[in-house]
Design a protein around this motif. Structure first.
Motif, PDB file in Angstrom:
ATOM      1  N   GLU A  85      37.371  41.795  17.787  1.00  0.00           N
ATOM      2  CA  GLU A  85      37.837  42.047  16.418  1.00  0.00           C
ATOM      3  C   GLU A  85      37.661  43.525  16.052  1.00  0.00           C
ATOM      4  OE1 GLU A  85      36.984  37.889  17.101  1.00  0.00           O
ATOM      5  OE2 GLU A  85      35.596  39.583  17.220  1.00  0.00           O
ATOM      6  N   LEU A  86      36.500  44.070  16.379  1.00  0.00           N
ATOM      7  CA  LEU A  86      36.247  45.476  16.072  1.00  0.00           C
ATOM      8  C   LEU A  86      37.156  46.377  16.918  1.00  0.00           C
ATOM      9  CD1 LEU A  86      34.659  47.536  14.442  1.00  0.00           C
ATOM     10  CD2 LEU A  86      32.886  47.482  16.209  1.00  0.00           C
ATOM     11  N   ALA A  87      37.363  46.011  18.176  1.00  0.00           N
ATOM     12  CA  ALA A  87      38.256  46.798  19.042  1.00  0.00           C
ATOM     13  C   ALA A  87      39.660  46.858  18.439  1.00  0.00           C
ATOM     14  CB  ALA A  87      38.303  46.189  20.449  1.00  0.00           C
ATOM     15  N   ALA A  88      40.156  45.728  17.953  1.00  0.00           N
ATOM     16  CA  ALA A  88      41.491  45.687  17.351  1.00  0.00           C
ATOM     17  C   ALA A  88      41.548  46.541  16.085  1.00  0.00           C
ATOM     18  CB  ALA A  88      41.882  44.245  17.044  1.00  0.00           C
ATOM     19  N   GLN A  89      40.495  46.491  15.267  1.00  0.00           N
ATOM     20  CA  GLN A  89      40.442  47.307  14.039  1.00  0.00           C
ATOM     21  C   GLN A  89      40.451  48.805  14.366  1.00  0.00           C
ATOM     22  OE1 GLN A  89      37.028  46.411  11.584  1.00  0.00           O
ATOM     23  NE2 GLN A  89      37.562  44.254  11.448  1.00  0.00           N
ATOM     24  N   ILE A  90      39.643  49.194  15.353  1.00  0.00           N
ATOM     25  CA  ILE A  90      39.567  50.610  15.747  1.00  0.00           C
ATOM     26  C   ILE A  90      40.933  51.080  16.242  1.00  0.00           C
ATOM     27  CG2 ILE A  90      38.564  52.218  17.433  1.00  0.00           C
ATOM     28  CD1 ILE A  90      36.006  50.411  17.335  1.00  0.00           C
ATOM     29  N   ALA A  91      41.572  50.270  17.085  1.00  0.00           N
ATOM     30  CA  ALA A  91      42.883  50.646  17.625  1.00  0.00           C
ATOM     31  C   ALA A  91      43.907  50.797  16.502  1.00  0.00           C
ATOM     32  CB  ALA A  91      43.350  49.613  18.647  1.00  0.00           C
ATOM     33  N   SER A  93      43.309  51.647  13.388  1.00  0.00           N
ATOM     34  CA  SER A  93      42.996  52.896  12.687  1.00  0.00           C
ATOM     35  C   SER A  93      43.480  54.102  13.481  1.00  0.00           C
ATOM     36  CB  SER A  93      41.486  53.016  12.444  1.00  0.00           C
ATOM     37  OG  SER A  93      41.057  52.039  11.533  1.00  0.00           O
ATOM     38  N   LEU A  94      43.238  54.094  14.785  1.00  0.00           N
ATOM     39  CA  LEU A  94      43.680  55.217  15.628  1.00  0.00           C
ATOM     40  C   LEU A  94      45.201  55.362  15.583  1.00  0.00           C
ATOM     41  CD1 LEU A  94      41.184  54.685  18.540  1.00  0.00           C
ATOM     42  CD2 LEU A  94      41.561  56.886  17.435  1.00  0.00           C
ATOM     43  N   ARG A  95      45.915  54.243  15.650  1.00  0.00           N
ATOM     44  CA  ARG A  95      47.384  54.299  15.570  1.00  0.00           C
ATOM     45  C   ARG A  95      47.829  54.877  14.221  1.00  0.00           C
ATOM     46  NH1 ARG A  95      46.815  48.939  17.773  1.00  0.00           N
ATOM     47  NH2 ARG A  95      47.103  49.058  20.029  1.00  0.00           N
ATOM     48  N   ASP A  96      47.132  54.484  13.152  1.00  0.00           N
ATOM     49  CA  ASP A  96      47.443  54.999  11.814  1.00  0.00           C
ATOM     50  C   ASP A  96      47.280  56.516  11.750  1.00  0.00           C
ATOM     51  OD1 ASP A  96      48.351  53.076  10.119  1.00  0.00           O
ATOM     52  OD2 ASP A  96      46.469  52.822   9.026  1.00  0.00           O
ATOM     53  N   TYR A  97      46.128  57.001  12.220  1.00  0.00           N
ATOM     54  CA  TYR A  97      45.838  58.440  12.152  1.00  0.00           C
ATOM     55  C   TYR A  97      46.731  59.247  13.090  1.00  0.00           C
ATOM     56  CZ  TYR A  97      41.599  56.761   9.835  1.00  0.00           C
ATOM     57  OH  TYR A  97      40.704  56.124   8.996  1.00  0.00           O
ATOM     58  N   THR A 107      44.445  48.259  23.605  1.00  0.00           N
ATOM     59  CA  THR A 107      43.161  47.543  23.577  1.00  0.00           C
ATOM     60  C   THR A 107      43.090  46.629  24.788  1.00  0.00           C
ATOM     61  OG1 THR A 107      44.144  45.793  22.229  1.00  0.00           O
ATOM     62  CG2 THR A 107      42.913  47.504  21.055  1.00  0.00           C
ATOM     63  N   VAL A 108      41.892  46.446  25.293  1.00  0.00           N
ATOM     64  CA  VAL A 108      41.659  45.400  26.294  1.00  0.00           C
ATOM     65  C   VAL A 108      40.362  44.675  25.930  1.00  0.00           C
ATOM     66  CG1 VAL A 108      42.948  46.459  28.200  1.00  0.00           C
ATOM     67  CG2 VAL A 108      40.539  46.954  27.984  1.00  0.00           C
ATOM     68  N   PHE A 109      40.471  43.358  25.897  1.00  0.00           N
ATOM     69  CA  PHE A 109      39.315  42.506  25.654  1.00  0.00           C
ATOM     70  C   PHE A 109      39.626  41.127  26.206  1.00  0.00           C
ATOM     71  CE2 PHE A 109      41.451  43.342  21.481  1.00  0.00           C
ATOM     72  CZ  PHE A 109      42.210  42.183  21.399  1.00  0.00           C
ATOM     73  N   GLY A 110      38.596  40.310  26.326  1.00  0.00           N
ATOM     74  CA  GLY A 110      38.754  38.961  26.861  1.00  0.00           C
ATOM     75  C   GLY A 110      39.544  38.071  25.916  1.00  0.00           C
ATOM     76  N   GLY A 111      39.942  36.896  26.427  1.00  0.00           N
ATOM     77  CA  GLY A 111      40.678  35.943  25.616  1.00  0.00           C
ATOM     78  C   GLY A 111      42.173  36.190  25.604  1.00  0.00           C
ATOM     79  N   VAL A 112      42.606  37.201  26.359  1.00  0.00           N
ATOM     80  CA  VAL A 112      44.030  37.553  26.480  1.00  0.00           C
ATOM     81  C   VAL A 112      44.333  37.565  27.973  1.00  0.00           C
ATOM     82  CG1 VAL A 112      45.715  39.396  26.057  1.00  0.00           C
ATOM     83  CG2 VAL A 112      43.901  38.979  24.401  1.00  0.00           C
ATOM     84  N   PRO A 113      45.521  37.112  28.412  1.00  0.00           N
ATOM     85  CA  PRO A 113      45.826  37.120  29.853  1.00  0.00           C
ATOM     86  C   PRO A 113      45.644  38.527  30.452  1.00  0.00           C
ATOM     87  CG  PRO A 113      47.524  35.910  28.652  1.00  0.00           C
ATOM     88  CD  PRO A 113      46.619  36.540  27.628  1.00  0.00           C
ATOM     89  N   VAL A 153      33.516  57.263  23.605  1.00  0.00           N
ATOM     90  CA  VAL A 153      32.965  56.844  22.315  1.00  0.00           C
ATOM     91  C   VAL A 153      32.288  55.487  22.478  1.00  0.00           C
ATOM     92  CG1 VAL A 153      33.470  56.304  19.893  1.00  0.00           C
ATOM     93  CG2 VAL A 153      34.861  58.010  21.107  1.00  0.00           C
ATOM     94  N   LEU A 154      31.071  55.413  21.999  1.00  0.00           N
ATOM     95  CA  LEU A 154      30.358  54.139  21.942  1.00  0.00           C
ATOM     96  C   LEU A 154      30.238  53.795  20.464  1.00  0.00           C
ATOM     97  CD1 LEU A 154      29.001  52.082  23.776  1.00  0.00           C
ATOM     98  CD2 LEU A 154      26.887  53.366  23.567  1.00  0.00           C
ATOM     99  N   ASP A 155      31.026  52.810  20.017  1.00  0.00           N
ATOM    100  CA  ASP A 155      30.988  52.426  18.610  1.00  0.00           C
ATOM    101  C   ASP A 155      30.012  51.278  18.437  1.00  0.00           C
ATOM    102  OD1 ASP A 155      31.738  52.804  15.978  1.00  0.00           O
ATOM    103  OD2 ASP A 155      33.238  51.231  16.055  1.00  0.00           O
TER     104      ASP A 155
END
Length: 195
Positions: A85-91, A93-97, A107-113, A153-155
């Motif tokens: 969830e945090l990874a998606a939020q950060i991404a 924001s980055l796209r916005d800026y 983004t890459v995280f588990g739960g997605v193929p 970056v380590l958030d």
């Protein structure tokens, strides 16, 4: 102080203006100048104070001033996050800026193929926001490497080291280039984690 006083590149100021952001928060005002100089930083501020912009804005400024081809199967900026969830939020924001810049953010995280993520990373990506477990999976499958990382970056650094991520983190840090900028951001910094 206003964002325009910090010396950020024009496309970033344009994106901030589009969001009606004029004045940096204290963490942003304190973090952005040393990060623009290329220094490492550990920033501590409560949740909701704008830590993402504190590391995103100077990093995007670096990309604007140092254009380079995206490294194949790698990234120029790696942001590690404890949760999807945090990874998606950060991404987001980055796209916005970066909306007025030609930069790729994934983004890459588990739960997605994983195969879909492998295809999405083949050409490389300017900015990757990842959770440690899935990133290690991609590296172990030889679908990705960290040789291109210039900014690390380590958030939520306190959570990352509290939630059992310390071993994957140590593995990933060993794979990073020695020459890089390190940005740690956290809401708290307990003594044992600071060490």
């Amino acid at each position: 102080m206003q964002f325009k006083d910090l010396g950020l590149a024009e496309p970033i100021l344009k994106a901030l203006a589009a969001k009606n952001y004029e004045n940096p928060t204290p963490i942003q005002a304190q973090s952005i100048p040393p990060l623009l100089e290329g220094r490492d930083l550990c920033g501590i501020a409560q949740t909701g104070t704008g830590k993402t912009a504190a590391f995103a804005l100077p990093s995007l400024d670096y990309f604007f001033r140092n254009p380079k081809p995206t490294p194949l199967h790698s990234t120029r900026m790696l942001v590690l996050s404890p949760t999807r969830e945090l990874a998606a939020q950060i991404a987001d924001s980055l796209r916005d800026y970066a909306r007025f810049m030609r930069l790729s953010v994934q983004t890459v995280f588990g739960g997605v193929p994983i195969n879909k993520q492998i295809r999405g990373l083949q050409a490389g990506v300017d900015i990757l926001v990842a959770t440690p477990g899935r990133l290690i999976d991609l590296i172990e499958q030889r679908a990705f490497h960290l040789n291109g990382v210039e900014i690390f970056v380590l958030d939520e650094a306190d959570q990352m080291m509290d939630m059992g991520f310390i071993l994957p983190l140590k593995r990933l840090v060993k794979m990073l280039p020695k020459q890089r900028q390190n940005l740690f951001f956290s809401a708290t910094m307990p003594k044992e984690i600071a060490e």
